[in-house]
Enzyme design. Structure first.
Site, PDB file in Angstrom:
ATOM      1  N   GLY A 191       0.821  -1.217   0.000  1.00 35.46           N
ATOM      2  CA  GLY A 191       0.000   0.000   0.000  1.00 35.46           C
ATOM      3  C   GLY A 191       0.847   1.254   0.000  1.00 35.46           C
ATOM      4  O   GLY A 191       0.596   2.192   0.758  1.00 35.46           O
ATOM      5  N   SER A 242       1.217   3.418  -2.491  1.00 34.54           N
ATOM      6  CA  SER A 242       0.864   4.385  -3.538  1.00 34.54           C
ATOM      7  C   SER A 242       0.276   5.685  -3.003  1.00 34.54           C
ATOM      8  O   SER A 242       0.235   6.690  -3.704  1.00 34.54           O
ATOM      9  CB  SER A 242      -0.143   3.745  -4.515  1.00 34.54           C
ATOM     10  OG  SER A 242      -1.227   3.192  -3.792  1.00 34.54           O
ATOM     11  N   ARG A 243      -0.234   5.640  -1.752  1.00 34.75           N
ATOM     12  CA  ARG A 243      -0.882   6.841  -1.221  1.00 34.75           C
ATOM     13  C   ARG A 243      -0.608   6.953   0.284  1.00 34.75           C
ATOM     14  O   ARG A 243      -0.146   6.006   0.911  1.00 34.75           O
ATOM     15  CB  ARG A 243      -2.404   6.769  -1.443  1.00 34.75           C
ATOM     16  CG  ARG A 243      -2.782   6.768  -2.903  1.00 34.75           C
ATOM     17  CD  ARG A 243      -4.298   6.821  -3.120  1.00 34.75           C
ATOM     18  NE  ARG A 243      -4.955   5.561  -2.856  1.00 34.75           N
ATOM     19  CZ  ARG A 243      -5.815   5.358  -1.852  1.00 34.75           C
ATOM     20  NH1 ARG A 243      -6.121   6.339  -1.038  1.00 34.75           N
ATOM     21  NH2 ARG A 243      -6.372   4.177  -1.676  1.00 34.75           N
ATOM     22  N   VAL A 272      -2.941  -7.461  -2.059  1.00 35.16           N
ATOM     23  CA  VAL A 272      -2.317  -8.249  -0.995  1.00 35.16           C
ATOM     24  C   VAL A 272      -3.328  -9.054  -0.177  1.00 35.16           C
ATOM     25  O   VAL A 272      -2.946  -9.805   0.710  1.00 35.16           O
ATOM     26  CB  VAL A 272      -1.431  -7.376  -0.059  1.00 35.16           C
ATOM     27  CG1 VAL A 272      -0.186  -6.911  -0.786  1.00 35.16           C
ATOM     28  CG2 VAL A 272      -2.202  -6.209   0.537  1.00 35.16           C
ATOM     29  N   ASN A 327       1.413  -2.289   5.426  1.00 34.53           N
ATOM     30  CA  ASN A 327       0.736  -1.000   5.592  1.00 34.53           C
ATOM     31  C   ASN A 327      -0.615  -0.935   4.868  1.00 34.53           C
ATOM     32  O   ASN A 327      -1.488  -0.165   5.275  1.00 34.53           O
ATOM     33  CB  ASN A 327       1.663   0.112   5.075  1.00 34.53           C
ATOM     34  CG  ASN A 327       0.936   1.421   4.865  1.00 34.53           C
ATOM     35  OD1 ASN A 327       0.648   2.142   5.821  1.00 34.53           O
ATOM     36  ND2 ASN A 327       0.583   1.733   3.618  1.00 34.53           N
ATOM     37  N   SER A 333      -3.647   0.287  14.315  1.00 31.39           N
ATOM     38  CA  SER A 333      -4.416   1.515  14.561  1.00 31.39           C
ATOM     39  C   SER A 333      -4.761   1.619  16.042  1.00 31.39           C
ATOM     40  O   SER A 333      -4.901   0.596  16.721  1.00 31.39           O
ATOM     41  CB  SER A 333      -5.719   1.467  13.754  1.00 31.39           C
ATOM     42  OG  SER A 333      -6.612   2.472  14.183  1.00 31.39           O
ATOM     43  N   TYR A 347     -13.048  -2.933  11.087  1.00 27.90           N
ATOM     44  CA  TYR A 347     -11.724  -2.314  11.013  1.00 27.90           C
ATOM     45  C   TYR A 347     -10.980  -2.523  12.339  1.00 27.90           C
ATOM     46  O   TYR A 347      -9.816  -2.926  12.362  1.00 27.90           O
ATOM     47  CB  TYR A 347     -11.883  -0.827  10.709  1.00 27.90           C
ATOM     48  CG  TYR A 347     -10.597  -0.056  10.594  1.00 27.90           C
ATOM     49  CD1 TYR A 347      -9.853  -0.085   9.401  1.00 27.90           C
ATOM     50  CD2 TYR A 347     -10.117   0.714  11.652  1.00 27.90           C
ATOM     51  CE1 TYR A 347      -8.669   0.639   9.300  1.00 27.90           C
ATOM     52  CE2 TYR A 347      -8.943   1.430  11.542  1.00 27.90           C
ATOM     53  CZ  TYR A 347      -8.223   1.398  10.364  1.00 27.90           C
ATOM     54  OH  TYR A 347      -7.051   2.102  10.262  1.00 27.90           O
ATOM     55  N   LYS A 392      -7.472  -4.662  13.091  1.00 27.55           N
ATOM     56  CA  LYS A 392      -6.242  -4.071  13.626  1.00 27.55           C
ATOM     57  C   LYS A 392      -5.847  -4.718  14.953  1.00 27.55           C
ATOM     58  O   LYS A 392      -4.658  -4.872  15.248  1.00 27.55           O
ATOM     59  CB  LYS A 392      -6.419  -2.558  13.786  1.00 27.55           C
ATOM     60  CG  LYS A 392      -6.660  -1.830  12.455  1.00 27.55           C
ATOM     61  CD  LYS A 392      -5.523  -2.037  11.465  1.00 27.55           C
ATOM     62  CE  LYS A 392      -5.630  -1.164  10.233  1.00 27.55           C
ATOM     63  NZ  LYS A 392      -4.503  -1.315   9.321  1.00 27.55           N
ATOM     64  N   ILE A 423      -4.445  10.378  11.346  1.00 23.37           N
ATOM     65  CA  ILE A 423      -3.382  10.911  10.478  1.00 23.37           C
ATOM     66  C   ILE A 423      -4.045  11.517   9.243  1.00 23.37           C
ATOM     67  O   ILE A 423      -5.008  10.943   8.703  1.00 23.37           O
ATOM     68  CB  ILE A 423      -2.413   9.775  10.045  1.00 23.37           C
ATOM     69  CG1 ILE A 423      -1.875   8.985  11.247  1.00 23.37           C
ATOM     70  CG2 ILE A 423      -1.270  10.327   9.181  1.00 23.37           C
ATOM     71  CD1 ILE A 423      -1.001   9.747  12.214  1.00 23.37           C
TER      72      ILE A 423
HETATM   73  P1  NAP Z   1      -4.908   5.555   2.316  1.00 23.46           P
HETATM   74  O1  NAP Z   1      -4.399   6.916   2.092  1.00 23.46           O
HETATM   75  O2  NAP Z   1      -6.341   5.247   2.049  1.00 23.46           O
HETATM   76  O3  NAP Z   1      -3.975   4.518   1.518  1.00 23.46           O
HETATM   77  C1  NAP Z   1      -4.245   3.158   1.584  1.00 23.46           C
HETATM   78  C2  NAP Z   1      -3.184   2.407   0.823  1.00 23.46           C
HETATM   79  O4  NAP Z   1      -3.476   0.995   0.936  1.00 23.46           O
HETATM   80  C3  NAP Z   1      -3.174   2.748  -0.655  1.00 23.46           C
HETATM   81  O5  NAP Z   1      -1.845   2.860  -1.101  1.00 23.46           O
HETATM   82  C4  NAP Z   1      -3.863   1.545  -1.301  1.00 23.46           C
HETATM   83  O6  NAP Z   1      -3.351   1.238  -2.588  1.00 23.46           O
HETATM   84  C5  NAP Z   1      -3.435   0.430  -0.361  1.00 23.46           C
HETATM   85  N1  NAP Z   1      -4.310  -0.743  -0.483  1.00 23.46           N
HETATM   86  C6  NAP Z   1      -5.625  -0.862  -0.143  1.00 23.46           C
HETATM   87  N2  NAP Z   1      -6.070  -2.095  -0.438  1.00 23.46           N
HETATM   88  C7  NAP Z   1      -5.021  -2.775  -0.977  1.00 23.46           C
HETATM   89  C8  NAP Z   1      -4.853  -4.086  -1.483  1.00 23.46           C
HETATM   90  N3  NAP Z   1      -5.864  -4.976  -1.493  1.00 23.46           N
HETATM   91  N4  NAP Z   1      -3.636  -4.461  -1.958  1.00 23.46           N
HETATM   92  C9  NAP Z   1      -2.595  -3.579  -1.958  1.00 23.46           C
HETATM   93  N5  NAP Z   1      -2.704  -2.308  -1.501  1.00 23.46           N
HETATM   94  C10 NAP Z   1      -3.899  -1.920  -1.013  1.00 23.46           C
HETATM   95  O7  NAP Z   1      -4.683   5.109   3.838  1.00 23.46           O
HETATM   96  P2  NAP Z   1      -3.607   5.574   4.921  1.00 23.46           P
HETATM   97  O8  NAP Z   1      -4.271   6.531   5.807  1.00 23.46           O
HETATM   98  O9  NAP Z   1      -2.331   5.915   4.276  1.00 23.46           O
HETATM   99  O10 NAP Z   1      -3.467   4.208   5.731  1.00 23.46           O
HETATM  100  C11 NAP Z   1      -2.332   3.360   5.643  1.00 23.46           C
HETATM  101  C12 NAP Z   1      -2.420   2.348   6.782  1.00 23.46           C
HETATM  102  O11 NAP Z   1      -2.443   3.049   8.025  1.00 23.46           O
HETATM  103  C13 NAP Z   1      -3.705   1.525   6.745  1.00 23.46           C
HETATM  104  O12 NAP Z   1      -3.446   0.198   7.128  1.00 23.46           O
HETATM  105  C14 NAP Z   1      -4.586   2.206   7.777  1.00 23.46           C
HETATM  106  O13 NAP Z   1      -5.531   1.337   8.325  1.00 23.46           O
HETATM  107  C15 NAP Z   1      -3.542   2.640   8.796  1.00 23.46           C
HETATM  108  N6  NAP Z   1      -3.998   3.728   9.644  1.00 23.46           N
HETATM  109  C16 NAP Z   1      -4.332   4.944   9.122  1.00 23.46           C
HETATM  110  C17 NAP Z   1      -4.778   5.948   9.974  1.00 23.46           C
HETATM  111  C18 NAP Z   1      -5.162   7.304   9.487  1.00 23.46           C
HETATM  112  O14 NAP Z   1      -5.706   8.088  10.288  1.00 23.46           O
HETATM  113  N7  NAP Z   1      -4.936   7.656   8.239  1.00 23.46           N
HETATM  114  C19 NAP Z   1      -4.880   5.707  11.350  1.00 23.46           C
HETATM  115  C20 NAP Z   1      -4.532   4.460  11.848  1.00 23.46           C
HETATM  116  C21 NAP Z   1      -4.087   3.484  10.980  1.00 23.46           C
HETATM  117  P3  NAP Z   1      -4.211   1.413  -3.962  1.00 23.46           P
HETATM  118  O15 NAP Z   1      -4.859   2.763  -3.907  1.00 23.46           O
HETATM  119  O16 NAP Z   1      -3.146   1.271  -4.998  1.00 23.46           O
HETATM  120  O17 NAP Z   1      -5.202   0.286  -3.999  1.00 23.46           O
END
Ligand code: NAP
Length: 241
Positions: free
Chosen positions: A8, A10-11, A60, A86, A138, A151, A155, A184
């Site tokens: 993950g 890409s973003r 994944v 991630n 998380s 979710y 986690k 975040i």
């Molecule tokens: P995000 O901006 O929505 O990015 C999610 C990433 O996961 C994207 O790169 C997406 O890739 C990838 N992804 C989703 N499904 C996938 C799959 N089946 N196979 C491969 N890649 C996949 O989210 P984020 O905020 O950066 O979150 C990253 C991690 O941190 C996550 O596990 C999230 O639960 C955790 N987290 C985030 C927060 C927060 O507040 N943001 C808080 C706690 C935990 P594609 O777009 O290419 O599919």
């Protein structure tokens, strides 16, 4: 320099981890699933800085695609030093509205992916008796979130995977840790409006919402460290203590 797979990448948080590790000189494979354009953009922008990374499309949540991703890494490098699980998705819904499909999609993407990825990289790490696995979980896995039950379960499962694997793999010099971010600023939270953001800031001792770089700094510390395993390190501004 160490070889790292970031799922993950890409973003959001994953993108930040990829860019910063690559700039530090790590060899990085950015895994993505749907965001090919974003993945290529990251690769191209780093190339303009003289930094080369690999990008690899794989869902994944699917064992076969994970196998191909890990084989790609082994063919490329022979050795995998760091795995960062991630990739993740979230869905806001009342528990009564959760369908079997919702359950499977979230659990498979967030938790089963870490099971697949860890199992596939382990033969390589066990062979050289060295490795570092970082699971991005998380705060909601620690304390539970209303309207994000699945979710939160995914986690919490990740954190249990972290602790169990740390015990099993410690004797093989493989460290396994979770980073449990608080809120975040990424696309995952694009549904949160300004009023709610203000409330979250007010409830956070450090008075702010986190940035992907805050998570990267903890990732980097965990990669460098040699005596931390089985821990859930929550980077959350004090929102959950
Ligand atoms: P995000 O901006 O929505 O990015 C999610 C990433 O996961 C994207 O790169 C997406 O890739 C990838 N992804 C989703 N499904 C996938 C799959 N089946 N196979 C491969 N890649 C996949 O989210 P984020 O905020 O950066 O979150 C990253 C991690 O941190 C996550 O596990 C999230 O639960 C955790 N987290 C985030 C927060 C927060 O507040 N943001 C808080 C706690 C935990 P594609 O777009 O290419 O599919």
């Amino acid at each position: 320099m160490k070889n790292v797979i970031v799922t993950g990448g890409s973003r959001g948080i994953g993108k930040c981890i990829v860019e910063n590790l690559a700039r530090e000189g790590y060899n990085v494979i950015l895994n993505y699933n749907k965001s090919e354009k974003q993945a290529r953009k990251i690769q191209n922008e780093l190339r303009e800085e003289g930094i080369l990374i690999e990008i690899y499309k794989a869902d994944v949540s699917k064992r076969e695609e994970v196998k191909k991703l890990v084989n790609f890494a082994i063919e490329k490098w022979e050795s995998i030093d760091v795995l960062i699980n991630n990739a993740g998705i979230a869905k806001l819904q009342m528990f009564q509205d959760v369908t079997e499909n919702d359950w499977d999609e979230i659990i498979n993407t967030n938790l089963k992916s870490a099971f697949y990825m860890s199992q596939e990289v382990l033969p390589n790490m066990l062979h050289k008796k060295s490795g570092c696995i970082i699971n991005i979980s998380s705060i909601w896995g620690m304390v539970g979130a209303s309207c994000e039950t699945v979710y939160s379960v995914s986690k919490a499962g990740m954190d249990a995977l972290t602790k169990s694997l740390a015990k099993e793999l410690g004797p093989s010099n493989i460290r396994v840790n979770s980073i449990a971010p608080g809120v975040i600023d990424t696309e995952m939270n694009s549904h949160i409006d300004e009023k709610i953001k203000k409330e979250i800031k007010n409830q956070t001792p450090l008075g702010k919402i986190g940035k992907p770089i805050d998570i990267y700094k903890c990732v980097k510390w965990l990669i460098d460290d040699e005596f931390t395993t089985g821990q859930v390190i929550s980077v959350n501004g004090g929102y959950v203590i």
